[in-house]
Design a protein around this motif. Sequence first.
Motif, PDB file in Angstrom:
ATOM      1  N   THR A  91      47.971  32.415  43.853  1.00 35.29           N
ATOM      2  CA  THR A  91      46.703  31.864  43.356  1.00 35.29           C
ATOM      3  C   THR A  91      45.545  32.811  43.640  1.00 35.29           C
ATOM      4  O   THR A  91      44.396  32.382  43.720  1.00 35.29           O
ATOM      5  N   ARG A  92      45.832  34.069  43.774  1.00 32.52           N
ATOM      6  CA  ARG A  92      44.831  35.073  44.134  1.00 32.52           C
ATOM      7  C   ARG A  92      43.790  35.194  43.023  1.00 32.52           C
ATOM      8  O   ARG A  92      44.112  35.384  41.856  1.00 32.52           O
ATOM      9  N   LYS A  93      42.534  35.131  43.391  1.00 32.12           N
ATOM     10  CA  LYS A  93      41.447  35.218  42.415  1.00 32.12           C
ATOM     11  C   LYS A  93      41.126  36.673  42.067  1.00 32.12           C
ATOM     12  O   LYS A  93      41.276  37.568  42.901  1.00 32.12           O
ATOM     13  N   ALA A  94      40.684  36.876  40.859  1.00 31.97           N
ATOM     14  CA  ALA A  94      40.294  38.223  40.428  1.00 31.97           C
ATOM     15  C   ALA A  94      39.080  38.690  41.230  1.00 31.97           C
ATOM     16  O   ALA A  94      38.202  37.897  41.574  1.00 31.97           O
ATOM     17  N   PHE A  95      39.033  39.979  41.529  1.00 31.13           N
ATOM     18  CA  PHE A  95      37.937  40.550  42.309  1.00 31.13           C
ATOM     19  C   PHE A  95      37.537  41.872  41.672  1.00 31.13           C
ATOM     20  O   PHE A  95      38.381  42.746  41.460  1.00 31.13           O
ATOM     21  N   ASP A  96      36.269  42.006  41.369  1.00 29.54           N
ATOM     22  CA  ASP A  96      35.765  43.222  40.725  1.00 29.54           C
ATOM     23  C   ASP A  96      35.411  44.249  41.800  1.00 29.54           C
ATOM     24  O   ASP A  96      34.301  44.253  42.336  1.00 29.54           O
ATOM     25  N   ILE A  97      36.357  45.109  42.120  1.00 28.66           N
ATOM     26  CA  ILE A  97      36.141  46.094  43.179  1.00 28.66           C
ATOM     27  C   ILE A  97      35.017  47.065  42.814  1.00 28.66           C
ATOM     28  O   ILE A  97      34.188  47.426  43.662  1.00 28.66           O
ATOM     29  N   GLY A  98      34.970  47.494  41.563  1.00 27.44           N
ATOM     30  CA  GLY A  98      33.997  48.497  41.155  1.00 27.44           C
ATOM     31  C   GLY A  98      32.554  48.104  41.393  1.00 27.44           C
ATOM     32  O   GLY A  98      31.700  48.958  41.662  1.00 27.44           O
TER      33      GLY A  98
END
Length: 267
Positions: free
Chosen positions: A79-86
């Motif tokens: 269930t890992r949520k998306a993460f915008d690393i940039g």
Amino acid sequence: MILEINSSFAFKLGDQPTDNLLQFEAAALSDQKVLSAKTHVSDPEHFTRVPAQDEVGERIWVRAKGECKVQYEARVEVTRKAFDIGSARLLKPHELPGHAVEYVFDSRYCQADRMQNFVADRFGKYTGGDKIVAISDWVAQNIAYEPGVSSAATTAFDTFGDRRGICRDFAHVVIAFARASAIPARYTSCYAPDVEPQDFHAVAELYIADDASEDGGSWQIVDPTGMADPAKTVKIGIGRDAADVSFMTTFGFAQFRNSSVDVREAA
């Protein structure tokens, strides 16, 4: 996302009982739930579980002799949520919580001190998460994925010079580059369905500012091989580098026989 995992490996020990430390099971975490799991180890004299590094997953002590086979199957919901690393901010060293500090130090396979000049010259112009993206892209574009070219002795500095390796080596270089930039980075063993050929996989995780976290940051997956989508990655364990999270560490004679990994999305 529910993933089905089937893995096995076999090894031969000597005639005298030998201790082995194994780590191959999916970890129970807040962003991945183990729905079912079954582990079988053939004829151990001793079998016990102990907490793994930072209590991410478990290790298994197996004491056995002769032929030994391990079989594992599991269903895991990620269930890992998306993460915008940039677009993320990087934490300054003095902002790091205690649990992240050990991951800015050099380790057996990740000699960040030997990378500092290159990292400063090549990535010094980047700020924030763009630096992490640039590091991952450089590794992906400049190191060839070639099975069989590295060994258990290969370090990040070796791979940096040879410009070839496997997932373990790609992760080590990202970790060394990140630590040379004072970004906490750790090695993560995992399962992922798009790994080709199917095998135990390795990625890097970097500690990045995260306003949704209580301590101001969170660990985010970075895989320069491009084979592990964070939303479809099942973590097994973490460590400073591969030495901390091998699926098999033996304390005596052992001859590795074979292994098999099959990971797929549930129908």
